[in-house]
Design a protein around this motif. Structure first.
Motif, PDB file in Angstrom:
ATOM      1  N   SER A 213       0.810  -1.224   0.000  1.00 16.69           N
ATOM      2  CA  SER A 213       0.000   0.000   0.000  1.00 16.69           C
ATOM      3  C   SER A 213       0.838   1.266   0.000  1.00 16.69           C
ATOM      4  O   SER A 213       0.312   2.351  -0.218  1.00 16.69           O
ATOM      5  N   ASP A 214       2.153   1.146   0.241  1.00  8.73           N
ATOM      6  CA  ASP A 214       3.022   2.316   0.096  1.00  8.73           C
ATOM      7  C   ASP A 214       3.134   2.714  -1.371  1.00  8.73           C
ATOM      8  O   ASP A 214       3.390   3.878  -1.687  1.00  8.73           O
ATOM      9  N   TRP A 215       2.971   1.739  -2.263  1.00  3.97           N
ATOM     10  CA  TRP A 215       3.112   1.996  -3.700  1.00  3.97           C
ATOM     11  C   TRP A 215       1.766   2.051  -4.402  1.00  3.97           C
ATOM     12  O   TRP A 215       1.614   2.749  -5.403  1.00  3.97           O
ATOM     13  N   LEU A 216       0.806   1.293  -3.904  1.00  5.32           N
ATOM     14  CA  LEU A 216      -0.545   1.261  -4.467  1.00  5.32           C
ATOM     15  C   LEU A 216      -1.486   1.613  -3.322  1.00  5.32           C
ATOM     16  O   LEU A 216      -1.892   0.740  -2.547  1.00  5.32           O
ATOM     17  N   PRO A 217      -1.810   2.900  -3.170  1.00  4.76           N
ATOM     18  CA  PRO A 217      -2.480   3.371  -1.953  1.00  4.76           C
ATOM     19  C   PRO A 217      -3.771   2.642  -1.600  1.00  4.76           C
ATOM     20  O   PRO A 217      -4.132   2.550  -0.432  1.00  4.76           O
ATOM     21  N   GLY A 218      -4.476   2.108  -2.586  1.00  4.16           N
ATOM     22  CA  GLY A 218      -5.722   1.416  -2.286  1.00  4.16           C
ATOM     23  C   GLY A 218      -5.558  -0.069  -2.042  1.00  4.16           C
ATOM     24  O   GLY A 218      -6.550  -0.772  -1.822  1.00  4.16           O
ATOM     25  N   ALA A 219      -4.322  -0.577  -2.058  1.00  3.88           N
ATOM     26  CA  ALA A 219      -4.091  -2.018  -1.984  1.00  3.88           C
ATOM     27  C   ALA A 219      -4.145  -2.522  -0.546  1.00  3.88           C
ATOM     28  O   ALA A 219      -3.173  -3.030   0.011  1.00  3.88           O
ATOM     29  N   TYR A 220      -5.297  -2.365   0.051  1.00  5.79           N
ATOM     30  CA  TYR A 220      -5.530  -2.932   1.375  1.00  5.79           C
ATOM     31  C   TYR A 220      -7.023  -3.190   1.521  1.00  5.79           C
ATOM     32  O   TYR A 220      -7.809  -2.892   0.620  1.00  5.79           O
ATOM     33  N   ALA A 221      -7.409  -3.777   2.638  1.00  5.39           N
ATOM     34  CA  ALA A 221      -8.818  -4.083   2.886  1.00  5.39           C
ATOM     35  C   ALA A 221      -9.244  -3.442   4.202  1.00  5.39           C
ATOM     36  O   ALA A 221      -8.413  -3.161   5.069  1.00  5.39           O
ATOM     37  N   GLN A 222     -10.534  -3.227   4.340  1.00  6.06           N
ATOM     38  CA  GLN A 222     -11.074  -2.616   5.550  1.00  6.06           C
ATOM     39  C   GLN A 222     -12.243  -3.467   6.037  1.00  6.06           C
ATOM     40  O   GLN A 222     -13.195  -3.709   5.302  1.00  6.06           O
ATOM     41  N   PHE A 223     -12.146  -3.927   7.290  1.00  5.09           N
ATOM     42  CA  PHE A 223     -13.217  -4.718   7.898  1.00  5.09           C
ATOM     43  C   PHE A 223     -13.907  -3.870   8.949  1.00  5.09           C
ATOM     44  O   PHE A 223     -13.247  -3.217   9.765  1.00  5.09           O
ATOM     45  N   LEU A 224     -15.249  -3.909   8.937  1.00  9.29           N
ATOM     46  CA  LEU A 224     -16.024  -3.116   9.885  1.00  9.29           C
ATOM     47  C   LEU A 224     -17.227  -3.929  10.335  1.00  9.29           C
ATOM     48  O   LEU A 224     -18.047  -4.349   9.524  1.00  9.29           O
ATOM     49  N   ARG A 225     -17.314  -4.187  11.648  1.00  9.59           N
ATOM     50  CA  ARG A 225     -18.485  -4.874  12.224  1.00  9.59           C
ATOM     51  C   ARG A 225     -19.284  -3.847  13.012  1.00  9.59           C
ATOM     52  O   ARG A 225     -18.764  -3.182  13.905  1.00  9.59           O
ATOM     53  N   LEU A 226     -20.556  -3.715  12.644  1.00  8.08           N
ATOM     54  CA  LEU A 226     -21.412  -2.692  13.234  1.00  8.08           C
ATOM     55  C   LEU A 226     -22.549  -3.313  14.030  1.00  8.08           C
ATOM     56  O   LEU A 226     -23.105  -4.352  13.640  1.00  8.08           O
ATOM     57  N   ALA A 227     -22.916  -2.658  15.131  1.00  7.86           N
ATOM     58  CA  ALA A 227     -24.016  -3.140  15.974  1.00  7.86           C
ATOM     59  C   ALA A 227     -25.318  -2.506  15.518  1.00  7.86           C
ATOM     60  O   ALA A 227     -25.944  -1.709  16.220  1.00  7.86           O
ATOM     61  N   GLY A 228     -25.742  -2.823  14.317  1.00 10.78           N
ATOM     62  CA  GLY A 228     -26.942  -2.243  13.741  1.00 10.78           C
ATOM     63  C   GLY A 228     -27.010  -2.531  12.268  1.00 10.78           C
ATOM     64  O   GLY A 228     -26.240  -3.341  11.736  1.00 10.78           O
ATOM     65  N   ASN A 229     -27.894  -1.822  11.585  1.00 14.66           N
ATOM     66  CA  ASN A 229     -28.143  -2.123  10.180  1.00 14.66           C
ATOM     67  C   ASN A 229     -27.722  -1.009   9.224  1.00 14.66           C
ATOM     68  O   ASN A 229     -28.070  -1.063   8.039  1.00 14.66           O
ATOM     69  N   ASP A 230     -27.013  -0.004   9.716  1.00 16.30           N
ATOM     70  CA  ASP A 230     -26.497   1.032   8.823  1.00 16.30           C
ATOM     71  C   ASP A 230     -25.184   1.570   9.387  1.00 16.30           C
ATOM     72  O   ASP A 230     -24.769   1.218  10.497  1.00 16.30           O
ATOM     73  N   LEU A 231     -24.540   2.433   8.600  1.00 13.42           N
ATOM     74  CA  LEU A 231     -23.203   2.903   8.958  1.00 13.42           C
ATOM     75  C   LEU A 231     -23.183   3.855  10.148  1.00 13.42           C
ATOM     76  O   LEU A 231     -22.106   4.200  10.641  1.00 13.42           O
ATOM     77  N   THR A 232     -24.349   4.289  10.616  1.00 13.63           N
ATOM     78  CA  THR A 232     -24.385   5.160  11.793  1.00 13.63           C
ATOM     79  C   THR A 232     -24.361   4.363  13.094  1.00 13.63           C
ATOM     80  O   THR A 232     -24.252   4.945  14.171  1.00 13.63           O
ATOM     81  N   ALA A 233     -24.450   3.047  13.008  1.00 15.83           N
ATOM     82  CA  ALA A 233     -24.490   2.200  14.205  1.00 15.83           C
ATOM     83  C   ALA A 233     -23.127   2.178  14.893  1.00 15.83           C
ATOM     84  O   ALA A 233     -22.090   2.514  14.296  1.00 15.83           O
TER      85      ALA A 233
END
Length: 388
Positions: A213-233
């Protein structure tokens, strides 16, 4: 400067009369680089044919603007890569246009292909055009084997290459009999451009890079566990996952397994019945598919895995590619590869068993619970949870 016998230098005494057209022809010819020098050509304005500067020549802002217009006025396509400067030569001002060779020739000026043979310039012959077309096809390699020009050999993990990737790719007896150098092995597996020019490729950084990701800035993944059904949870678990593509797959699969609640049923059955909220193999297929088919070019967006209470969403930057369209996406037998060499590397590492089967396997396990939202720049796999 006084060498008039050069196919990389053009001189103009001024930028008047037919000089603007002749200068554009020269720029077109330098961009085509028929001789294959791979180094810039130069147009001097305010210089005699013998290389001496014109006395009292003034390089005004207006002249520099006119020279810069060569790139943007639409007469030369594809637009050439050039730099316009005011320089000093023997105490006199001169204007200099530096022109780099084009990666996708032929370049045309007003529909004509201009080239140079030694100090002479003219229109390309059929044979010249064939050479330029072949060069373009060679340059039009997939993005995953393009070189990362500023990267160095030390940006690759030699231990990972020799102990993890090569044994997965090449039979043991072949490895033991192989007397190639480290650079030659890297070149043979497309991790670097060539053994003579060991510049890491995009593939090399994604498969055995120390910090991709130092050379390809988007070359990573993002994991997100939320306590609800939308991104505001509220956020229950969050992790940006860096490393090689294999590292990202392994870590994402660990996250998915950890959050995949298993239900155990004892009543009304002869043996206990263990069930997962989501079939883990289907999630694996979708995650691997996203990392394999995503775009790594000109984006800072990671693969995003959002786990909500009622669903999982896997967002893949890049959208459909090649013969795959929003209309035929996911249909049996319809597949194309944005990153064909990365796909082959993942197959060698055991993350792909059969090309083109990932979505079919996931659909078989999930049925109507799996839906896709397909747009030009992103594909989202949405997996609905089981009803309680």
């Amino acid at each position: 400067m006084v060498d008039t016998e050069s196919d990389r230098v053009e001189r103009k005494q001024s930028f008047k009369g037919d000089a603007p057209a002749k200068a554009r022809e020269a720029v077109c010819a330098f961009a085509n680089d028929l001789a294959g020098h791979g180094v810039p050509g130069v147009v001097f304005v305010g210089v005699h044919d013998n290389g001496t500067p014109m006395p009292d020549f003034e390089v005004s802002d207006e002249l520099l603007r006119q020279l810069a217009d060569i790139k943007t006025d639409g007469n030369i396509v594809p637009p050439p890569t050039l730099l316009v400067e005011k320089r000093q030569l023997q105490g006199n001002e001169v204007a200099v246009i530096t022109v780099w060779s084009c990666d996708t020739p032929p370049v045309r000026y007003k529909g004509r292909i201009h080239v140079r043979w030694g100090p002479r310039r003219g229109l390309a012959t059929a044979q010249d055009e064939r050479i330029l077309n072949e060069r373009r096809r060679h340059q039009d390699r997939p993005f995953d084997v393009q070189p990362m020009r500023d990267a160095e050999l030390t940006d690759l993990d030699r231990l990972r290459f020799e102990q993890e990737y090569l044994p997965a790719l090449v039979a043991r007896d072949v490895l033991e009999a192989n007397e190639r150098s480290y650079e030659q092995k890297l070149a043979a597996t497309k991790m670097v451009l060539s053994d003579k020019e060991p510049t890491p490729t995009v593939l090399g950084l994604l498969v055995i890079g120390k910090l991709p990701s130092d050379w390809l800035p988007g070359a990573y993944a993002q994991f997100l566990r939320l306590a609800g059904n939308d991104l505001t949870a509220s956020v229950l678990d969050e992790e940006p996952i860096h490393g090689t593509v294999a590292d990202q797959i392994r870590r994402l699969e660990e996250k998915l397994s950890a959050h995949n609640q298993r239900r155990v049923r004892f009543s009304d059955v002869d043996t206990e019945d263990r069930r997962e909220a989501y079939p883990l193999d289907a999630l694996r297929q979708l995650v691997r598919n996203a990392l394999m088919h995503r775009s790594y070019e000109a984006t800072n967006t990671p693969v995003r895995v959002y786990w909500f209470d009622d669903r999982i969403e896997i967002h893949n930057p890049g959208g459909p590619f090649g013969s795959v369209t929003p209309e035929n996406f996911g249909q049996p037998g319809i597949t194309d590869y944005r990153n064909p060499n990365l796909a082959e590397a993942l197959r060698a590492l055991g993350y792909v068993q059969r090309f083109g089967a990932g979505i079919a396997i996931a659909r078989k396990a999930l049925g109507q619970r799996l839906q896709f939202e397909v747009q030009a720049g992103v594909v989202a796999a949405i997996i609905q949870g089981k009803p309680s």
